[in-house]
Design a protein around this motif. Structure first.
Motif, mmCIF file in Angstrom:
data_model
loop_
_atom_site.group_PDB
_atom_site.id
_atom_site.type_symbol
_atom_site.label_atom_id
_atom_site.label_comp_id
_atom_site.label_asym_id
_atom_site.label_seq_id
_atom_site.Cartn_x
_atom_site.Cartn_y
_atom_site.Cartn_z
ATOM 1 N N ASP A 1 2.506 9.018 1.586
ATOM 2 C CA ASP A 1 3.639 8.096 1.721
ATOM 3 C C ASP A 1 3.322 6.988 2.719
ATOM 4 O O ASP A 1 3.667 5.816 2.493
ATOM 5 N N MET A 2 2.701 7.349 3.842
ATOM 6 C CA MET A 2 2.336 6.347 4.843
ATOM 7 C C MET A 2 1.363 5.338 4.251
ATOM 8 O O MET A 2 1.526 4.115 4.403
ATOM 9 N N LEU A 3 0.344 5.828 3.566
ATOM 10 C CA LEU A 3 -0.646 4.937 2.962
ATOM 11 C C LEU A 3 0.000 4.017 1.927
ATOM 12 O O LEU A 3 -0.319 2.824 1.846
ATOM 13 N N GLU A 4 0.923 4.562 1.164
ATOM 14 C CA GLU A 4 1.609 3.743 0.161
ATOM 15 C C GLU A 4 2.430 2.638 0.829
ATOM 16 O O GLU A 4 2.483 1.508 0.340
ATOM 17 N N SER A 5 3.068 2.959 1.969
ATOM 18 C CA SER A 5 3.872 1.942 2.654
ATOM 19 C C SER A 5 2.998 0.811 3.186
ATOM 20 O O SER A 5 3.448 -0.340 3.258
ATOM 21 N N VAL A 6 1.760 1.123 3.540
ATOM 22 C CA VAL A 6 0.832 0.076 3.984
ATOM 23 C C VAL A 6 0.399 -0.776 2.793
ATOM 24 O O VAL A 6 0.402 -2.013 2.851
ATOM 25 N N GLN A 7 0.042 -0.132 1.706
ATOM 26 C CA GLN A 7 -0.416 -0.885 0.540
ATOM 27 C C GLN A 7 0.704 -1.698 -0.109
ATOM 28 O O GLN A 7 0.433 -2.635 -0.857
ATOM 29 N N SER A 8 1.938 -1.366 0.210
ATOM 30 C CA SER A 8 3.080 -2.089 -0.361
ATOM 31 C C SER A 8 3.477 -3.311 0.465
ATOM 32 O O SER A 8 4.473 -3.968 0.136
ATOM 33 N N GLN A 9 2.736 -3.642 1.507
ATOM 34 C CA GLN A 9 3.087 -4.790 2.344
ATOM 35 C C GLN A 9 3.030 -6.092 1.542
ATOM 36 O O GLN A 9 2.081 -6.336 0.794
ATOM 37 N N THR A 10 4.037 -6.923 1.713
ATOM 38 C CA THR A 10 4.047 -8.215 1.038
ATOM 39 C C THR A 10 3.097 -9.208 1.702
ATOM 40 O O THR A 10 2.736 -10.210 1.098
ATOM 41 N N TYR A 11 2.724 -8.939 2.938
ATOM 42 C CA TYR A 11 1.718 -9.731 3.646
ATOM 43 C C TYR A 11 0.371 -9.065 3.415
ATOM 44 O O TYR A 11 0.217 -7.859 3.641
ATOM 45 N N GLU A 12 -0.613 -9.809 2.994
ATOM 46 C CA GLU A 12 -1.837 -9.199 2.466
ATOM 47 C C GLU A 12 -3.023 -9.170 3.427
ATOM 48 O O GLU A 12 -3.994 -8.455 3.169
ATOM 49 N N ASN A 13 -2.980 -9.922 4.516
ATOM 50 C CA ASN A 13 -4.152 -9.989 5.395
ATOM 51 C C ASN A 13 -4.081 -8.871 6.431
ATOM 52 O O ASN A 13 -3.697 -9.071 7.579
ATOM 53 N N TRP A 14 -4.482 -7.678 6.013
ATOM 54 C CA TRP A 14 -4.473 -6.520 6.898
ATOM 55 C C TRP A 14 -5.658 -5.625 6.593
ATOM 56 O O TRP A 14 -6.277 -5.713 5.532
ATOM 57 N N GLU A 15 -5.973 -4.778 7.545
ATOM 58 C CA GLU A 15 -6.922 -3.691 7.338
ATOM 59 C C GLU A 15 -6.303 -2.435 7.934
ATOM 60 O O GLU A 15 -5.467 -2.514 8.848
ATOM 61 N N LEU A 16 -6.662 -1.289 7.379
ATOM 62 C CA LEU A 16 -6.141 -0.017 7.846
ATOM 63 C C LEU A 16 -7.265 0.760 8.510
ATOM 64 O O LEU A 16 -8.312 1.009 7.889
#
Length: 584
Positions: free
Chosen positions: A169-184
């Motif tokens: 669920d946590m990973l999905e919430s990160v991948q669902s970000q509307t802002y795309e310039n991120w790294e995990l």
């Protein structure tokens, strides 16, 4: 038999249903199980939980409250299943399909609405009953779709034996970000690598985790040993190369617009070093969000009472590295210690008054009760005591009482009694301890006007400081009882970013010399004018809950009755800074 199906979800090949069930009396044994379309029982995980709200409504004279249930089972798309509820004399069956649950988030039931209205729920669902009084309709309410995309966020997550479904669920919430310039950035301190374990399994959750971890934007390292929450977090920080580091717990959730909102704030104020948002709780299954915490703008004194910031917090990576990351000596209060050190290092701090983070209230989490982690209380006192020492304040930190989660700090005032002016209305009495409390805060460098909590004859709070904005004046915690907590925090917190009531307040003579004394010609607005002048001069106004005086009316009531025109003109005169409560 009474029951209510509250929430349901279908995810990773499993259905989870949450609700409550009672018989005709509190001592009637009830059961919950699942059957397939042919009437055969199927294997499931069932947990019965306490529901104090149901007991208070249906059986107020009883003590037993094990009426809640959570049931989980494997389900296949296209098949029908039945939730069965029984009390020994009758059985109710409710049909459900995975597709129906995915579409509605529940199970159709004509009885549901009527029973739900009968129960006095104790939880406040986000957005239904309150909004943040600090939300003044500014930049953060706009859709920041045009935000520049060159701000890169590194989302740092320490992992340790994370429950697979919560991790997914946590990973999905990160991948669902509307802002795309991120790294995990994931640092896994579990004995066995979570990534390798999931690759060997063939269930829906493991497949989802593997797919998430194979994303090119994910950095994952399995540590040779568990270094604890601080050590594991610091390893995740070392993987980061973004301009800002986002701190996220391994089982919590970001709202889809979390990074977009942070990027918009940075675009508006490019020199920001630290940002935080409001948050709420989500249940074990992530089925509902409740108990929002609408936080104040940057409040150094409030931070001595409690870690009001928690989540979501975002810090400039260069500053985080300069501060050395989290200190393992304060595990259990490691983020609290970091926030205190950030406040010493920078004034460029910004609060976004929107819920951008769902804190999971899982078993053993401090989201449920800090008392579940006794070592955390010791670490909290140590973190605050260390801050006082660094500031050169010879004070002591202690919890308000043995059951409290709020800390009080005390030290001997360092100004002569004559150098602090305490003004109070006729009939207001202060004992020596009250006087010392006002003097100690008024004598502290950087402080402006210090106010007291005002209660009425019935013991309810009339005002614990005045929230000021362009629309009017609002008394904080009006109608609440001392020693309680709600969506605006705890009444035993020191409160920055408020104006004092004229009933009782203190100010040092050096502050009067700097900003001028109170202008009594302004009548009811005189103390508000003084507080606005103090804030405009870079001083912090504060109300302490440990001085309590009695009055039946707040100045806000009188100003509202007389009309807001004079106040609004006065407020507009002193507007400066990022937001009310800017750290300067």
């Amino acid at each position: 038999m009474n029951y209510h199906i509250e929430y349901a979800k279908y995810k990773y090949g499993c259905v989870t249903v949450v609700g409550w069930l009672t018989g005709s009396s509190a001592d009637v044994h009830t059961s919950v199980w699942i059957e397939d379309a042919g009437g055969a029982r199927i294997s499931c995980e069932t947990l019965r939980t306490e529901r104090e709200d149901v007991r208070e409504t249906l059986f107020p004279q009883e003590t037993q409250c094990l009426f809640g249930f959570r049931i989980k089972f494997s389900a296949e798309p296209g098949k029908a299943y039945f939730l069965c509820l029984g009390d020994g004399t009758e059985i109710r069956r409710r049909r459900m399909t995975p597709e129906q649950i995915q579409r509605t988030g529940s199970i159709p039931d004509s009885l549901k609405a009527r029973i739900r209205l009968a129960v006095k729920g104790k939880r406040t669902e986000t957005g239904l009953e309150e909004k943040s009084p600090y939300d003044r309709g500014g930049m953060h309410r706009r859709n920041p779709a045009g935000t520049r995309r060159d701000v890169k966020f590194s989302i740092a997550v320490p992992l340790y034996n994370t429950e697979p479904e919560h991790l997914a669920d946590m990973l999905e919430s990160v991948q669902s970000q509307t802002y795309e310039n991120w790294e995990l950035c994931l640092a896994d301190g579990s004995p066995a690598s979570i990534r390798e374990t999931c690759r060997k399994r063939d269930d829906g959750v493991s497949r989802a985790i593997t797919a998430f971890l194979d994303d090119a934007k994910v950095k994952y390292v399995h540590l040779s040993e568990n270094k604890g929450i601080s050590g594991n977090s610091n390893e995740a920080f070392r993987l980061a190369d973004g301009e800002f580091v986002v701190m996220l717990d391994h089982d919590d959730l970001l709202t889809p617009d979390a990074l977009n909102q942070m990027a918009a704030a940075i675009l508006a104020h490019p020199d920001l070093d630290f940002l935080y948002s409001d948050s709420d709780l989500t249940d074990h299954d992530g089925l509902t969000c409740y108990n929002p915490l609408y936080k104040p703008d940057w409040s150094p004194e409030t931070l001595l009472c409690a870690n009001y910031i928690t989540h979501l917090s975002v810090v400039r990576r260069e500053l985080l590295e300069r501060l050395g990351g989290l200190n393992p000596a304060y595990d259990g209060a490691q983020d609290w210690d970091l926030f205190l050190r950030i406040g010493e290092a920078t004034a460029k701090i910004y609060h976004i008054p929107q819920v951008l983070y769902h804190w999971r209230a899982a078993a053993g989490s401090t989201a449920l009760d800090v008392g579940l982690k006794p070592y955390a209380r010791k670490a909290q006192l140590q973190a605050v005591s260390a801050y006082l020492s660094r500031r050169g304040i010879p004070g002591k930190a202690a919890f308000v009482d043995r059951d409290s989660t709020c800390i009080r700090v005390e030290w001997e005032a360092n100004l002569p009694e004559a150098d602090v002016v305490i003004r109070r209305q006729p009939g207001v009495e202060l004992d020596p301890e009250d006087t010392e409390e006002l003097r100690r805060w008024a004598s502290l460098p950087g402080m402006g006007v210090i106010g007291a909590r005002v209660v009425n004859a019935r013991g309810r709070i009339v005002s614990q400081g005045l929230l000021l904005d362009g629309s009017g004046i609002r008394p904080l915690f009006q109608g609440s009882f001392p020693g309680t907590a709600g969506v605006l925090g705890h009444t035993d917190w020191y409160r920055d970013n408020v104006a004092a009531e004229p009933v009782c307040y203190a100010v040092s003579r050096r502050v009067w010399d700097r900003i001028g004394p109170v202008d009594d010609r302004l009548g009811d607005l005189a103390v508000i004018d003084l507080c606005l002048r103090a804030r405009a001069a870079g001083l912090r106004n504060m109300v302490t809950p440990f001085v309590q005086v009695q009055a039946e009316e707040s100045i806000a009531d009188r100003v509202a009755a007389a009309g807001q025109g004079a106040y609004r003109k006065l407020y507009a005169k002193y507007q400066t800074g990022y937001q009310t409560g800017e750290s300067v």
